[in-house]
Design an enzyme around this catalytic site. Structure first.
Site, short mmCIF file in Angstrom:
data_model
loop_
_atom_site.label_atom_id
_atom_site.label_comp_id
_atom_site.label_asym_id
_atom_site.label_seq_id
_atom_site.Cartn_x
_atom_site.Cartn_y
_atom_site.Cartn_z
N TYR A 172 1.38 29.49 5.45
CA TYR A 172 2.48 30.45 5.50
C TYR A 172 2.96 30.75 4.08
O TYR A 172 2.36 30.30 3.10
CB TYR A 172 3.59 29.90 6.41
N GLY A 317 2.45 15.13 17.66
CA GLY A 317 2.70 16.50 18.09
C GLY A 317 2.39 16.70 19.55
O GLY A 317 3.25 16.57 20.44
N CYS A 341 -2.72 12.83 25.56
CA CYS A 341 -3.21 14.15 25.11
C CYS A 341 -4.69 14.01 24.77
O CYS A 341 -5.08 13.04 24.12
CB CYS A 341 -2.41 14.57 23.88
N CYS A 344 -7.42 18.84 23.56
CA CYS A 344 -8.27 19.94 24.04
C CYS A 344 -7.82 21.28 23.46
O CYS A 344 -8.61 22.23 23.39
CB CYS A 344 -8.25 20.01 25.57
N CYS A 348 -2.04 24.47 24.86
CA CYS A 348 -0.95 24.62 23.89
C CYS A 348 -1.30 25.69 22.86
O CYS A 348 -1.03 26.87 23.07
CB CYS A 348 -0.61 23.28 23.26
N CYS A 361 0.93 22.61 28.47
CA CYS A 361 -0.11 21.60 28.28
C CYS A 361 -1.04 21.64 29.49
O CYS A 361 -0.57 21.68 30.63
CB CYS A 361 0.51 20.21 28.14
N GLU A 431 -12.03 13.18 49.81
CA GLU A 431 -13.00 13.50 48.76
C GLU A 431 -14.40 13.10 49.26
O GLU A 431 -14.61 11.94 49.62
CB GLU A 431 -12.64 12.78 47.46
C1 LIG Z 1 -19.74 20.28 32.27
C2 LIG Z 1 -18.38 20.88 32.50
C3 LIG Z 1 -17.50 20.93 31.45
C4 LIG Z 1 -16.24 21.49 31.64
N1 LIG Z 1 -15.37 21.48 30.59
C5 LIG Z 1 -14.13 21.99 30.76
C6 LIG Z 1 -13.19 21.98 29.68
O1 LIG Z 1 -13.46 21.47 28.58
N2 LIG Z 1 -11.97 22.51 29.89
C7 LIG Z 1 -11.63 23.07 31.08
O2 LIG Z 1 -10.50 23.56 31.21
N3 LIG Z 1 -12.49 23.10 32.11
C8 LIG Z 1 -13.73 22.57 31.99
N4 LIG Z 1 -14.61 22.60 33.03
C9 LIG Z 1 -14.18 23.24 34.29
C10 LIG Z 1 -13.26 22.31 35.08
O3 LIG Z 1 -13.83 21.03 35.18
C11 LIG Z 1 -12.99 22.92 36.47
O4 LIG Z 1 -12.38 24.19 36.29
C12 LIG Z 1 -12.06 22.01 37.27
O5 LIG Z 1 -12.64 20.74 37.47
C13 LIG Z 1 -11.74 22.64 38.63
O6 LIG Z 1 -10.96 21.73 39.34
P1 LIG Z 1 -10.87 21.76 40.93
O7 LIG Z 1 -10.09 20.58 41.32
O8 LIG Z 1 -10.40 23.10 41.35
O9 LIG Z 1 -12.37 21.64 41.45
P2 LIG Z 1 -13.47 20.51 41.25
O10 LIG Z 1 -13.32 19.84 39.95
O11 LIG Z 1 -14.75 21.18 41.55
O12 LIG Z 1 -13.13 19.45 42.39
C14 LIG Z 1 -13.30 19.75 43.75
C15 LIG Z 1 -13.52 18.47 44.51
O13 LIG Z 1 -13.50 18.76 45.89
C16 LIG Z 1 -14.50 17.99 46.54
N5 LIG Z 1 -14.81 18.64 47.82
C17 LIG Z 1 -15.34 19.88 48.03
N6 LIG Z 1 -15.40 20.15 49.35
C18 LIG Z 1 -14.91 19.06 49.99
C19 LIG Z 1 -14.73 18.75 51.36
N7 LIG Z 1 -15.03 19.60 52.31
N8 LIG Z 1 -14.21 17.55 51.68
C20 LIG Z 1 -13.86 16.66 50.71
N9 LIG Z 1 -14.04 16.91 49.39
C21 LIG Z 1 -14.55 18.10 49.05
C22 LIG Z 1 -15.64 17.97 45.55
O14 LIG Z 1 -16.51 16.90 45.79
C23 LIG Z 1 -14.87 17.83 44.24
O15 LIG Z 1 -14.67 16.46 43.88
C24 LIG Z 1 -15.87 22.03 32.90
C25 LIG Z 1 -16.77 21.99 33.95
C26 LIG Z 1 -18.01 21.40 33.77
C27 LIG Z 1 -18.96 21.34 34.93
C1 LIG Z 2 1.39 24.66 20.22
C2 LIG Z 2 1.55 24.22 18.79
C3 LIG Z 2 2.41 24.91 17.96
C4 LIG Z 2 2.60 24.47 16.64
N1 LIG Z 2 3.55 25.10 15.87
C5 LIG Z 2 3.90 24.58 14.67
C6 LIG Z 2 5.06 25.03 13.99
O1 LIG Z 2 5.83 25.84 14.50
N2 LIG Z 2 5.30 24.50 12.75
C7 LIG Z 2 4.51 23.53 12.21
O2 LIG Z 2 4.79 23.08 11.10
N3 LIG Z 2 3.43 23.04 12.87
C8 LIG Z 2 3.13 23.51 14.09
N4 LIG Z 2 2.11 22.94 14.82
C9 LIG Z 2 1.39 21.77 14.28
C10 LIG Z 2 2.04 20.46 14.76
O3 LIG Z 2 3.32 20.29 14.23
C11 LIG Z 2 1.20 19.23 14.36
O4 LIG Z 2 1.14 19.17 12.98
C12 LIG Z 2 -0.21 19.28 14.93
O5 LIG Z 2 -0.17 19.51 16.32
C13 LIG Z 2 -0.99 18.00 14.64
O6 LIG Z 2 -0.35 16.90 15.22
P1 LIG Z 2 -0.94 16.16 16.55
O7 LIG Z 2 -2.38 15.88 16.26
O8 LIG Z 2 -0.11 14.94 16.68
O9 LIG Z 2 -0.76 17.13 17.66
C14 LIG Z 2 1.89 23.37 16.13
C15 LIG Z 2 1.00 22.70 16.98
C16 LIG Z 2 0.83 23.09 18.30
C17 LIG Z 2 -0.08 22.33 19.20
S1 SF4 Z 3 -3.12 21.24 26.09
FE1 SF4 Z 3 -2.49 20.59 24.06
S2 SF4 Z 3 -0.99 18.99 24.45
FE2 SF4 Z 3 -2.10 19.25 26.35
S3 SF4 Z 3 -3.78 17.76 26.32
FE3 SF4 Z 3 -4.59 19.67 25.47
S4 SF4 Z 3 -4.22 19.46 23.26
FE4 SF4 Z 3 -2.95 17.94 24.25
#
Ligand SMILES: Cc1cc2nc3c(=O)[nH]c(=O)nc-3n(C[C@H](O)[C@H](O)[C@H](O)COP(=O)(O)OP(=O)(O)OC[C@H]3O[C@@H](n4cnc5c(N)ncnc54)[C@H](O)[C@@H]3O)c2cc1C
Ligand SMILES: Cc1cc2nc3c(=O)[nH]c(=O)nc-3n(C[C@H](O)[C@H](O)[C@H](O)COP(=O)(O)O)c2cc1C
Ligand code: SF4
Length: 661
Positions: A172, A317, A341, A344, A348, A361, A431
């Site tokens: 900044y 943070g 946390c 990811c 945020c 979050c 499940e």
């Molecule tokens: C490899 C991989 C990496 C990913 N990485 C990320 C990421 O980094 N960040 C992110 O935000 N998202 C990520 N995702 C996506 C995320 O995991 C899904 O969006 C999330 O898990 C969806 O949640 P859900 O509960 O809706 O469904 P699901 O996770 O699919 O869970 C549904 C559950 O319902 C059960 N089920 C289904 N039908 C029935 C039934 N009839 N009876 C009983 N149980 C049943 C299944 O067995 C399953 O356990 C990733 C997905 C994969 C595959």
């Molecule tokens: C959603 C979000 C908003 C942030 N905004 C600011 C901010 O307004 N001013 C600042 O100095 N840092 C900001 N940061 C940085 C945080 O203050 C902190 O330095 C950073 O998340 C690393 O710390 P952590 O690893 O413990 O999360 C922000 C971070 C996040 C996740």
């Molecule tokens: S969304 Fe932000 S605060 Fe929440 S788990 Fe992910 S990094 Fe951490």
């Protein structure tokens, strides 16, 4: 965990802190566009104060309207804002937390819609990331902005804040003046190190002048810009003693600017915990004043850092967003109850900066909804017992023992179960797999993602405490529903891998990324992965780590995973460094026993493959919706069962449905 140092008191000038935990500034998007504090912001901040942290630094607060970084940034640019600002210390003090206002000017790191015109900067060099043209500040304007910092600091003191923090970090305005990359002026404010330092020193002097000698003044710095042509730690070691001479009492040692590769300012899961603490130590040694360490610090690391003299206070943070009660839980020895946390960044900072939505979050659906869920300031904060039982999943209307069946123990189902049981429903979770977690189980297998399972384990642990049973290996069917009709159902059955109609897709050497990640298939070399979305990229990362040669074929001509997110940047880097190849605009035409054929720019290619891994999206599994409709059982479909998306949608929708059912 022994945390005596973390829980020891600390004094800076007249400000006595009850422990060493700081909630650093985090922009939320909860303030009003006129710069005033909202009930939402207040409830969110008060909720963190109730959780046991000693000092809360507000998010960025603009000292001048032209320095706003986003349209609804908090403001301290006029005397009329003092009563509004005063609501913050008033809300935090009853919990024993100190309130600090962060004084900010974004310089070039903003847009005209926020700045009310062309952004201003030391030199007319557009932001590397935002690409926004900006104007060089004149000397009279520099003087005006210096004065604005002083006046804003005076307003903070008048409003009842315990200290101010000057935002001199993250690229900044103050960093822009210090940096030889963004400051290319040829007058008294640019060129030599001495000239580049002038503006920042004037700001510190103005702030000190406005608040008097006994009031704590903190400055947040980026110890190293970590960009080519920027300043480095050696410069900051020379410069930081001058900050102290100009009137600073404590230095908050952050790092990086907007264009630092891999966003180390808000480091993702790809970066080691505590990776920045050595810089805090370096600045402490250079200046002799107390420092705040920050950057993926966990409590045990914080304890070591304070005990070992790396830092005096520790800023946690994102942990404050994910679990506002973590300090109270640590103090009471309830470590198992902490929702950690994962770094990811999705819910945020990426939501705030790339989706232009207010921050929350991924794993804490109550973050930013405290004002709606009754967890706010003004006496509505729950007592500690309720916080521990409900973990922010405490509910709206009572459940009165209604029988709620939850189908699926993925993130959506677990979150729904917590919320519904928290409000008094009699919840059962079904499940079909042998373990809870759904897709989080494969999602936690690629490098650096193991922490994703922490949330599943936490949720299961909380449900156990609430006496909710998860009936594993029980697949819900229409006949089970009609035989033993529950009062309501939350359908959280998720999604299955999508399958494309490519010739050869049914061959024995073709498998899905989820099976590879779960170890359900043997690995063969080389591998071709179909799809370069997150699942395909993470499967590539996983295979490369196991020594498999990888080529990823993607139909789209542009990378679906950009390098602008921290995790995206590191994924691309690890795949490239590990010899993996990413091919875009590739339309797969055939999967043969030894190779995959594809067309790219009208030319045919063959890529040798002993194993073909599909990562071509997902399809919702929600066949039970029609059965439930026919039976007349009220149902809410949540998460991927509604449409395949991400964890945030799954956890937040589950939470909402559980509260409302
Ligand atoms: C490899 C991989 C990496 C990913 N990485 C990320 C990421 O980094 N960040 C992110 O935000 N998202 C990520 N995702 C996506 C995320 O995991 C899904 O969006 C999330 O898990 C969806 O949640 P859900 O509960 O809706 O469904 P699901 O996770 O699919 O869970 C549904 C559950 O319902 C059960 N089920 C289904 N039908 C029935 C039934 N009839 N009876 C009983 N149980 C049943 C299944 O067995 C399953 O356990 C990733 C997905 C994969 C595959
Ligand atoms: C959603 C979000 C908003 C942030 N905004 C600011 C901010 O307004 N001013 C600042 O100095 N840092 C900001 N940061 C940085 C945080 O203050 C902190 O330095 C950073 O998340 C690393 O710390 P952590 O690893 O413990 O999360 C922000 C971070 C996040 C996740
Ligand atoms: S969304 Fe932000 S605060 Fe929440 S788990 Fe992910 S990094 Fe951490």
């Amino acid at each position: 965990m022994k945390l005596d140092h973390l829980f020891s008191t600390f004094r800076i000038k007249g400000m006595e802190l009850k422990n060493r935990s700081v909630m650093p500034a985090m922009g939320t998007g909860y303030a009003s566009s006129d710069g005033t504090v909202t009930d939402r912001l207040l409830a969110y901040l008060a909720r963190r104060a109730a959780g046991g942290t000693a000092m809360i630094i507000t998010e960025v607060c603009a000292v001048d309207t032209r320095g706003k970084g986003f349209p609804n940034e908090l403001g301290a640019w006029g005397d009329h804002l003092v009563p509004s600002l005063a609501r913050i210390p008033d809300a935090l003090h009853p919990y024993g937390a100190k309130a600090v206002l962060q004084l900010h000017h974004a310089g070039r790191e903003t847009f005209p819609v926020a700045a009310g015109g062309t952004p201003e900067a030391p030199s007319a060099i557009p932001s590397v990331i935002l690409g926004q043209p900006c104007e060089e500040m004149s000397i009279p304007r520099i003087t005006e902005v210096v004065e604005a910092f002083g006046k804003a600091a005076g307003r903070a003191k008048k409003a009842g804040f315990d200290a101010v923090e000057i935002h001199g970090a993250h690229g900044y305005l103050l960093t822009q003046f210090l940096s030889p990359f963004s400051n290319q002026r040829s007058d008294a404010y640019g060129g030599s190190e001495e000239n580049r330092s002038r503006f920042v020193l004037h700001v510190v002097e103005a702030v000190r002048g406005a608040v008097g000698k006994d009031y704590p003044v903190i400055i947040r710095i980026s110890a190293d810009e970590l960009i080519r042509g920027g300043y480095d730690l050696e410069f900051m070691k020379r410069f930081s003693p001058r900050l102290v001479a100009a009137g600073v009492d404590m230095i908050h040692v952050s790092l990086g600017v907007y264009s630092t590769p891999g966003n180390l300012t808000i480091a993702s899961m790809d970066t080691d915990p505590g990776f920045n603490l050595f810089r805090a130590r370096a600045i402490k040694e250079a200046t002799g004043v107390p420092v705040i360490g920050v950057g993926r610090v966990r409590p045990e690391l914080a304890e070591q850092a304070i005990a070992g003299g790396d830092a005096d206070l520790i800023a946690f943070g994102r942990q404050h967003l994910c679990d506002p009660d973590f300090m109270n839980k640590l103090q009471q020895g309830n470590e198992k109850d902490i929702r950690w946390c994962t770094a990811c960044n999705q819910g945020c900072i990426e939501r705030l900066s790339f989706e232009m939505k207010s921050a929350t979050c991924t794993f804490n659906p109550s973050c930013g909804r405290e004002f709606k869920e009754g967890q706010g300031a003004g006496g509505a904060v729950y007592g500690l017992g309720a916080l521990q039982a409900g973990q922010g999943h405490t509910a709206g209307a009572p459940g009165n023992g209604r029988r709620v069946w939850i189908i699926g123990a993925g993130p959506a189902g677990l979150s729904a179960a917590l919320a519904a049981s928290g409000k008094g429903c009699a919840v059962e979770v079904f499940e079909r797999d042998g373990a809870p977690g759904g897709q989080v189980r494969p999602a936690s297998r690629p490098p650096h993602k193991e922490a994703f399972m922490d949330w599943v384990n936490w949720a299961v642990n909380q449900l156990e405490k609430q006496k909710v049973s998860i009936r594993l290996r029980e697949e819900m069917t229409g006949s089970m529903l009609s035989a033993d009709r529950p009062d309501a159902v939350i359908l959280a059955s998720g999604a299955l891998p999508a399958v494309a109609g490519i010739p050869g897709i049914d061959s024995a050497h073709v498998c899905d990324a989820r099976d590879v990640l779960m170890g359900r298939v043997g690995l063969k070399d080389p591998a071709v992965i179909l799809g370069a979305g997150y699942v395909g990229m993470e499967a590539a990362d996983f295979l490369i780590e196991k020594g498999i040669r990888v080529v990823v074929l993607e139909m789209q001509s542009v990378p679906p995973v950009g390098k602008f997110t921290a995790h995206g940047y590191w994924l691309h880097k690890r795949i490239r460094d590990g010899g993996g190849r990413l091919v875009y605009g590739a339309e797969v035409t055939n999967i043969g026993p030894e190779a995959v054929s594809f067309v790219q720019k009208d030319q045919e290619w063959r890529e040798p493959a002993a194993m073909v891994v599909t990562a071509m999206g997902a399809r919702s599994e929600n066949g039970l919706e029609t059965v439930l409709e026919k039976l007349g059982i009220p149902c809410r479909t949540v998460g991927d069962a509604g449409s395949p998306r991400r964890l945030l949608e799954a956890i937040h929708e589950g939470h909402k449905a559980g509260r409302e059912i």
